[in-house]
Design a protein around this motif. Structure first.
Motif, short mmCIF file in Angstrom:
data_model
loop_
_atom_site.label_atom_id
_atom_site.label_comp_id
_atom_site.label_asym_id
_atom_site.label_seq_id
_atom_site.Cartn_x
_atom_site.Cartn_y
_atom_site.Cartn_z
N ALA A 140 -3.50 12.06 -0.89
CA ALA A 140 -3.42 12.86 -2.11
C ALA A 140 -3.58 12.00 -3.35
CB ALA A 140 -2.10 13.62 -2.16
N ALA A 141 -3.01 10.80 -3.33
CA ALA A 141 -3.12 9.88 -4.47
C ALA A 141 -4.40 9.06 -4.41
CB ALA A 141 -1.91 8.95 -4.52
N HIS A 142 -5.15 9.19 -3.32
CA HIS A 142 -6.39 8.44 -3.12
C HIS A 142 -6.11 6.93 -3.20
CE1 HIS A 142 -10.79 7.97 -3.06
NE2 HIS A 142 -10.81 9.25 -2.75
N ARG A 143 -5.05 6.51 -2.49
CA ARG A 143 -4.60 5.13 -2.59
C ARG A 143 -4.44 4.51 -1.21
NH1 ARG A 143 0.67 3.08 -6.14
NH2 ARG A 143 -0.13 0.97 -6.55
N VAL A 144 -4.95 3.28 -1.06
CA VAL A 144 -4.81 2.51 0.17
C VAL A 144 -4.22 1.17 -0.21
CG1 VAL A 144 -6.02 1.49 2.13
CG2 VAL A 144 -6.80 3.68 1.18
N GLN A 145 -3.19 0.73 0.54
CA GLN A 145 -2.55 -0.54 0.25
C GLN A 145 -2.33 -1.33 1.54
OE1 GLN A 145 0.92 1.33 -1.73
NE2 GLN A 145 0.44 0.01 -3.47
N ARG A 146 -2.35 -2.67 1.40
CA ARG A 146 -1.97 -3.57 2.48
C ARG A 146 -0.83 -4.46 2.01
NH1 ARG A 146 -6.64 -7.00 5.09
NH2 ARG A 146 -4.85 -7.70 6.30
N ARG A 147 0.06 -4.77 2.93
CA ARG A 147 1.18 -5.65 2.58
C ARG A 147 0.72 -7.09 2.68
NH1 ARG A 147 5.77 -3.59 5.48
NH2 ARG A 147 4.89 -4.66 7.30
N GLN A 148 0.96 -7.82 1.61
CA GLN A 148 0.60 -9.24 1.57
C GLN A 148 1.86 -10.00 1.20
OE1 GLN A 148 -2.73 -9.62 -1.09
NE2 GLN A 148 -4.15 -8.67 0.36
N GLY A 149 2.44 -10.69 2.18
CA GLY A 149 3.73 -11.31 1.96
C GLY A 149 4.78 -10.20 1.86
N GLY A 150 5.51 -10.19 0.76
CA GLY A 150 6.50 -9.14 0.57
C GLY A 150 6.04 -8.04 -0.35
N ASP A 151 4.80 -8.11 -0.82
CA ASP A 151 4.29 -7.14 -1.79
C ASP A 151 3.18 -6.29 -1.18
OD1 ASP A 151 5.97 -8.19 -3.83
OD2 ASP A 151 4.52 -9.81 -4.17
N TRP A 152 2.95 -5.12 -1.83
CA TRP A 152 1.85 -4.24 -1.45
C TRP A 152 0.71 -4.40 -2.45
CZ3 TRP A 152 1.63 -1.46 3.00
CH2 TRP A 152 2.82 -1.31 3.72
N ALA A 153 -0.49 -4.60 -1.95
CA ALA A 153 -1.67 -4.76 -2.81
C ALA A 153 -2.65 -3.62 -2.55
CB ALA A 153 -2.35 -6.11 -2.53
N ASP A 154 -3.23 -3.10 -3.63
CA ASP A 154 -4.21 -2.03 -3.49
C ASP A 154 -5.50 -2.56 -2.86
OD1 ASP A 154 -2.64 0.00 -4.61
OD2 ASP A 154 -3.24 -0.51 -6.64
#
Length: 233
Positions: A140-154
């Motif tokens: 719905a938000a048209h968003r994909v993220q991957r976790r890199q270390g402890g953070d989420w990156a688009d």
């Protein structure tokens, strides 16, 4: 469902089309009675018609009457008109439901599910969120993220890459065949173009897998299709 949306407000039509496609529906959009008639005559019939009344070349009520003489698919009227007599007349004339503008998208989707159930079909909300093994998708938000270390990156995906991933998200854990993917992402005329899938699946894996050559999320089912690992929990 296959949905025919008849709405002359281009901005609203585009918004509804995008929202319905996120939910997994296949949508055709007509902005006039003439366009709707052409799609009904020359395209595959829809499972549901979402019908505005105030169209530039005629009244949606007349189109409803034509449809009911020939077809039995569900019809939901979406209109700013609020007079009770008009609503009753349209419901008696074959509309399954009547929704007054402005309306919340959630209400429209719920009414579509009800109309679908009334025709004996299972109707459950489509999966639009996915999270597993460091991958997060919000359709719905048209968003994909991957976790890199402890953070989420688009992660930036092209429209075709996103549509392909979305199709797999909606059936996470299940095999989706080559033909299904090609028809849903590219169109029915592309069901033999399996090289498209190989190319775009390779691009998706390069962006979403830690080791694209040994994928753990986007899996190949040899000779059949592809499968996205089921979500966590």
């Amino acid at each position: 469902m296959k949905v025919l949306l008849v709405e002359d407000d281009r901005a609203l039509g585009a918004t509804l089309r995008d929202a319905l496609e996120v939910e997994g529906h296949q949508v055709r959009h007509a902005a006039s009675v003439a366009e709707a008639r052409a799609l009904l005559a020359h395209d595959s019939l829809p499972d549901m018609l979402l019908l505005d009344l105030g169209l530039p070349d005629g009244d949606g009520a007349a189109l409803l009457a034509e449809v009911r003489r020939r077809h039995a698919f569900a019809v939901i009227v979406i209109s700013a008109r609020q007079d009770d007599a008009g609503k009753i007349g349209l419901l008696d004339g074959g509309a399954d439901d009547y929704l007054v503008k402005p309306f919340a998208l959630g209400e429209l989707l719920a009414r579509m599910r009800v109309a679908w159930r009334h025709r004996g079909h299972a109707a459950t909300p489509v999966v639009t969120r996915y999270e597993q093994d460091g991958l997060r998708v919000d359709l719905a938000a048209h968003r994909v993220q991957r976790r890199q270390g402890g953070d989420w990156a688009d992660v930036h995906l092209t429209p075709t890459e996103f549509n392909l991933l979305a199709r797999l998200v909606r059936n996470a854990g299940q095999v989706v065949t080559h033909r299904q993917l090609l028809a849903d992402v590219w169109g029915a005329e592309f069901t033999e173009h399996t090289h498209y899938l190989r190319l775009y699946m390779g691009q998706l894996r390069a962006k979403l897998e830690d080791e694209p050559a040994a994928p753990r999320r986007l899996l190949t089912e040899p000779g059949v299709g592809y499968r996205l690992m089921p979500p966590a929990g």
